[in-house]
Design a protein around this motif. Structure first.
Motif, PDB file in Angstrom:
ATOM      1  N   LEU A  83       0.907  -1.236   0.101  1.00 49.35           N
ATOM      2  CA  LEU A  83       0.181  -0.036   0.025  1.00 49.35           C
ATOM      3  C   LEU A  83       0.996   1.318  -0.054  1.00 49.35           C
ATOM      4  O   LEU A  83       0.564   2.238  -0.992  1.00 49.35           O
ATOM      5  N   LEU A 132       0.012   8.054  13.097  1.00 45.59           N
ATOM      6  CA  LEU A 132      -0.722   9.003  12.518  1.00 45.59           C
ATOM      7  C   LEU A 132      -1.758   9.240  13.815  1.00 45.59           C
ATOM      8  O   LEU A 132      -2.492   8.422  14.401  1.00 45.59           O
ATOM      9  N   ASP A 133      -2.391  10.571  13.976  1.00 50.07           N
ATOM     10  CA  ASP A 133      -3.578  10.685  14.906  1.00 50.07           C
ATOM     11  C   ASP A 133      -4.927  10.474  14.524  1.00 50.07           C
ATOM     12  O   ASP A 133      -5.062  10.745  13.371  1.00 50.07           O
ATOM     13  N   HIS A 134      -5.501  10.100  15.433  1.00 55.17           N
ATOM     14  CA  HIS A 134      -6.902  10.106  15.191  1.00 55.17           C
ATOM     15  C   HIS A 134      -7.213   9.269  13.703  1.00 55.17           C
ATOM     16  O   HIS A 134      -8.062   9.742  13.072  1.00 55.17           O
ATOM     17  N   PHE A 135      -6.212   8.364  13.448  1.00 61.37           N
ATOM     18  CA  PHE A 135      -6.694   7.511  12.293  1.00 61.37           C
ATOM     19  C   PHE A 135      -8.055   6.680  12.102  1.00 61.37           C
ATOM     20  O   PHE A 135      -8.376   6.765  10.888  1.00 61.37           O
ATOM     21  N   LYS A 148     -10.651   7.880  13.469  1.00 63.32           N
ATOM     22  CA  LYS A 148     -11.718   8.858  13.017  1.00 63.32           C
ATOM     23  C   LYS A 148     -11.642   9.132  11.451  1.00 63.32           C
ATOM     24  O   LYS A 148     -12.830   9.149  10.857  1.00 63.32           O
ATOM     25  N   HIS A 206     -12.830   3.752   4.804  1.00 61.91           N
ATOM     26  CA  HIS A 206     -11.572   3.094   4.544  1.00 61.91           C
ATOM     27  C   HIS A 206     -10.480   3.348   3.284  1.00 61.91           C
ATOM     28  O   HIS A 206      -9.316   3.550   3.507  1.00 61.91           O
ATOM     29  N   GLY A 211      -8.934   6.439   4.196  1.00 65.77           N
ATOM     30  CA  GLY A 211      -7.787   6.123   5.040  1.00 65.77           C
ATOM     31  C   GLY A 211      -6.577   5.447   4.414  1.00 65.77           C
ATOM     32  O   GLY A 211      -5.377   5.949   4.393  1.00 65.77           O
ATOM     33  N   ASP A 212      -6.923   4.644   3.381  1.00 66.65           N
ATOM     34  CA  ASP A 212      -5.845   4.078   2.529  1.00 66.65           C
ATOM     35  C   ASP A 212      -4.918   5.142   1.891  1.00 66.65           C
ATOM     36  O   ASP A 212      -3.851   5.097   1.865  1.00 66.65           O
ATOM     37  N   LEU A 216      -2.701   6.707   4.069  1.00 65.18           N
ATOM     38  CA  LEU A 216      -1.385   5.867   4.366  1.00 65.18           C
ATOM     39  C   LEU A 216      -0.532   5.984   3.234  1.00 65.18           C
ATOM     40  O   LEU A 216       0.618   6.248   3.299  1.00 65.18           O
ATOM     41  N   ARG A 274       6.952   0.482   7.241  1.00 62.10           N
ATOM     42  CA  ARG A 274       5.564   0.436   7.705  1.00 62.10           C
ATOM     43  C   ARG A 274       5.765  -0.477   8.896  1.00 62.10           C
ATOM     44  O   ARG A 274       5.953  -1.583   8.739  1.00 62.10           O
ATOM     45  N   GLY A 304      -0.567  -0.752  11.391  1.00 62.42           N
ATOM     46  CA  GLY A 304      -1.255   0.008  10.564  1.00 62.42           C
ATOM     47  C   GLY A 304      -1.294   1.388  10.163  1.00 62.42           C
ATOM     48  O   GLY A 304      -0.935   1.412   8.950  1.00 62.42           O
ATOM     49  N   GLU A 305      -1.140   2.375  11.255  1.00 65.70           N
ATOM     50  CA  GLU A 305      -0.847   3.709  10.866  1.00 65.70           C
ATOM     51  C   GLU A 305       0.527   4.007  11.733  1.00 65.70           C
ATOM     52  O   GLU A 305       0.536   5.221  11.897  1.00 65.70           O
ATOM     53  N   LYS A 358       1.708  11.482  22.104  1.00 61.53           N
ATOM     54  CA  LYS A 358       0.183  11.382  22.503  1.00 61.53           C
ATOM     55  C   LYS A 358      -0.661  12.072  23.436  1.00 61.53           C
ATOM     56  O   LYS A 358      -1.339  12.721  23.320  1.00 61.53           O
ATOM     57  N   ARG A 361      -0.638  15.213  21.052  1.00 57.33           N
ATOM     58  CA  ARG A 361      -0.692  14.600  19.500  1.00 57.33           C
ATOM     59  C   ARG A 361       0.151  15.700  18.801  1.00 57.33           C
ATOM     60  O   ARG A 361       0.435  16.801  19.292  1.00 57.33           O
TER      61      ARG A 361
HETATM   62  N1  LIG Z   1      -7.740   2.613   5.866  1.00 57.59           N
HETATM   63  C1  LIG Z   1      -6.917   1.802   6.550  1.00 57.59           C
HETATM   64  N2  LIG Z   1      -6.905   1.655   7.988  1.00 57.59           N
HETATM   65  C2  LIG Z   1      -6.212   1.228   8.726  1.00 57.59           C
HETATM   66  C3  LIG Z   1      -5.151   0.102   8.248  1.00 57.59           C
HETATM   67  N3  LIG Z   1      -4.315  -0.566   9.067  1.00 57.59           N
HETATM   68  C4  LIG Z   1      -5.113  -0.078  10.445  1.00 57.59           C
HETATM   69  N4  LIG Z   1      -6.066   0.725  10.180  1.00 57.59           N
HETATM   70  C5  LIG Z   1      -6.877   1.508  11.024  1.00 57.59           C
HETATM   71  O1  LIG Z   1      -6.132   2.422  11.784  1.00 57.59           O
HETATM   72  C6  LIG Z   1      -6.785   2.586  12.993  1.00 57.59           C
HETATM   73  C7  LIG Z   1      -5.874   2.739  14.128  1.00 57.59           C
HETATM   74  O2  LIG Z   1      -6.621   3.527  15.363  1.00 57.59           O
HETATM   75  P1  LIG Z   1      -6.100   3.465  16.577  1.00 57.59           P
HETATM   76  O3  LIG Z   1      -5.042   2.391  16.995  1.00 57.59           O
HETATM   77  O4  LIG Z   1      -7.233   3.455  17.542  1.00 57.59           O
HETATM   78  O5  LIG Z   1      -5.374   4.767  16.683  1.00 57.59           O
HETATM   79  P2  LIG Z   1      -5.807   6.222  16.317  1.00 57.59           P
HETATM   80  O6  LIG Z   1      -7.283   6.357  15.864  1.00 57.59           O
HETATM   81  O7  LIG Z   1      -4.889   6.587  15.328  1.00 57.59           O
HETATM   82  O8  LIG Z   1      -5.638   7.172  17.529  1.00 57.59           O
HETATM   83  P3  LIG Z   1      -4.423   7.853  18.167  1.00 57.59           P
HETATM   84  O9  LIG Z   1      -3.295   6.683  17.806  1.00 57.59           O
HETATM   85  O10 LIG Z   1      -4.820   7.568  19.595  1.00 57.59           O
HETATM   86  O11 LIG Z   1      -4.075   9.007  17.715  1.00 57.59           O
HETATM   87  C8  LIG Z   1      -7.741   1.442  13.066  1.00 57.59           C
HETATM   88  O12 LIG Z   1      -9.020   1.718  13.015  1.00 57.59           O
HETATM   89  C9  LIG Z   1      -7.251   0.610  12.080  1.00 57.59           C
HETATM   90  O13 LIG Z   1      -8.429  -0.385  11.662  1.00 57.59           O
HETATM   91  C10 LIG Z   1      -4.913   0.124   6.766  1.00 57.59           C
HETATM   92  O14 LIG Z   1      -4.185  -0.321   6.128  1.00 57.59           O
HETATM   93  N5  LIG Z   1      -5.809   0.921   6.149  1.00 57.59           N
END
Ligand SMILES: Nc1nc2c(ncn2[C@@H]2O[C@H](COP(=O)(O)OP(=O)(O)OP(=O)(O)O)[C@@H](O)[C@H]2O)c(=O)[nH]1
Length: 507
Positions: free
Chosen positions: A330, A364-367, A369, A376, A379-380, A383, A402, A405-406, A488, A492
């Protein structure tokens, strides 16, 4: 070299070719360092047929001189001791062959190949100190065929019938007997107590290695095949190839050899009692074979070019696959497996060279959200852009990967936390500027404000003589992670160095 069971059969076989008494007497003279030509005369005189053959050889074109020899003494003086011994043994060998009978083996063809090989080696090895001995070795080189036929006639005749060429016969023998007729021939001449040079040359005649003499014998057999084989053009191109590879002789040199052999066919036929007519125009054949070789080389070169191209494609495909194995599909930065390997390596290097190593942990912050609000796919997209930013901003000597996730890592060999802090700030600026690209794909907040992407960044550094040394890679990662969590909890969008020095980015 010869398997034990075959050796036993050879020892027990009573019908193997033997040398006649006269040859043994001649050999005895040859072995005596005091003996001279005079000692051979009484022996040869006892066999008028043999004496006549020796005389006619001395008078043949090979030894032509002004006045012909009228008696044995003159003839032997002309031929010399070695050649007389060789000739006597050759004729004795010929007699042995003529007395052998086989309904299945084509003895005429066998004898023809032997005589032609001997003629060929005489031309090839002209000037060689042991040219006479090479003549006899070439003549006897296939004697093992007769021995194999004697001990295992049924199977052997089948092998001979199936083989189209001499080397195919050799391959079939190797498969059936685990040795070939050259090995058996060497064994037989050793049993006849002939000098070891014959044993060596005949034994190696199919695989000459570095032995020049064995190479002569090998090539002489291939040359003889021109008159014996049913596919002379193919045989000729093999001759040219063997000559070039083993003795560095080109087609012109081989043409001269063939011409020379061709010239002496009538008298050799007479002396050795064998029909040696040219089946086809040999000289025209050399030309055709040269053309064939050129054509083959061309085809070979084309094939090589094709293989080269394929190899190139395979290499780049392999490199691509290798890249894919290391990269996260990705974001295109290194995947977790590879970035972990790189980190381990960088850590060991840092310790070995006593240079600093800094690790940056980016989250990444509040990802969640972003995912929840925009889906998604968006979100991708975030990323992906993050990956592009990392790849474009880290130095060539640094690595970005990487981690989850984020979560991303940046490894910075040779850097202290200060340098990393500056890069972290530049990265944050770049992350925040994603908004324009995101707005282009429709990612704006409800109030039409652009979506801001931020990150919390933790930094940890291993350095020599640290007060609390980071004793492993895992400790280094845990420290960077801890610093990131501190960022954080500090609200953040900021950078924290593990030493607790905080770089406030003014979020
Ligand atoms: N779109 C997308 N989302 C992903 C991927 N990998 C992980 N995630 C999402 O990234 C989000 C990470 O959420 P959290 O760990 O709660 O962290 P956050 O929302 O960034 O909150 P903080 O880290 O506290 O700022 C989750 O909802 C995962 O599903 C990906 O490859 N693509």
């Amino acid at each position: 070299m010869i398997p034990e069971s075959l050796q036993k059969n050879l020892n027990q076989c009573r019908t193997l070719p033997t040398l006649p008494n006269i040859a043994l007497q001649v050999m005895q003279v040859a072995r005596d360092p005091e003996a001279g030509i005079g000692d051979l005369i009484p022996i040869l005189s006892k066999d008028p047929a043999l004496a006549a053959k020796v005389l006619s050889t001395a008078n043949s074109a090979y030894y032509s001189r002004q006045r012909p020899c009228d008696n044995l003494t003159q003839a032997l003086n002309l031929l010399g001791l070695d050649m007389t011994v060789v000739l006597t043994l050759s004729f004795a060998f010929a007699n042995t062959l003529h007395q052998m009978q086989s309904s299945a083996l084509d003895l005429k063809k066998f004898w023809k190949r032997s005589v032609l090989s001997a003629m060929a080696v005489r031309v090839l090895a002209k000037g060689h100190a042991q040219a006479d001995q090479l003549f006899l070795a070439a003549l006897m080189q296939d004697i093992g065929i007769l021995a194999l036929h004697e001990i295992d006639p049924q199977t052997y005749v089948q092998e001979v019938q199936q083989a189209q060429t001499h080397m195919q016969l050799v391959a079939a023998e190797m498969q059936t007997y685990h040795c070939d007729h050259a090995h058996i021939g060497a064994w037989l001449v050793a049993a006849w107590k002939l000098p070891t040079c014959y044993v060596d040359w005949i034994g190696q005649s199919h695989a000459p290695g570095d032995s020049l003499e064995a190479k002569y014998i090998y090539l002489s057999g291939a040359l003889a095949d021109l008159w014996v084989r049913e596919d002379p053009l193919e045989a000729m191109s093999e001759v040219l190839q063997v000559a070039a590879e083993s003795l560095d002789l080109d087609a012109e040199a081989m043409q001269a050899v063939i011409e020379n052999v061709h010239q002496h066919l009538p008298e050799a036929a007479q002396i050795f009692g064998v029909n040696l007519e040219d089946p086809i125009d040999m000289l025209e054949l050399v030309q055709s074979a040269k053309d064939l070789l050129v054509e083959r080389n061309l085809r070979l070169m084309q094939q090589m070019a094709h293989y080269q191209q394929e190899l190139q494609q395979l290499r780049s495909h392999h490199a691509e696959l290798h890249q894919q194995l290391q990269r996260d599909p990705l974001t295109q930065v290194y995947n977790r497996g590879h970035i972990s390997q790189l980190l381990e390596h960088a850590y060991q290097q840092a310790k070995a060279t006593q240079t600093p190593l800094t690790l940056m942990f980016i989250d990444l912050d509040h990802f969640k959200k972003i995912n929840d609000t925009f889906g998604h796919q968006t979100g991708d997209e975030v990323l992906k852009i993050t990956g592009q930013i990392l790849l474009s901003m880290v130095r060539k000597t640094d690595y970005a990967g990487r981690y989850g996730g984020e979560e991303f890592l940046v490894i910075m060999p040779g850097s202290y936390a200060d340098d990393a802090g500056k890069l972290a700030q530049r990265l944050q600026t770049a992350f925040a500027q994603q908004d324009t690209r995101l707005a282009q794909i429709g990612c704006t907040l409800e109030n039409q404000q652009p979506l801001k992407v931020t990150a919390s960044i933790g930094i940890a550094t291993w350095e020599p003589q640290q007060q609390h040394p980071m004793t492993s890679v895992d400790v280094l990662v845990a420290c960077a992670d801890k610093a990131m969590y501190q960022a954080k909890s500090s609200g953040r969008n900021c950078v924290v160095c593990y030493s607790n020095h905080l770089y406030d980015t003014g979020h």
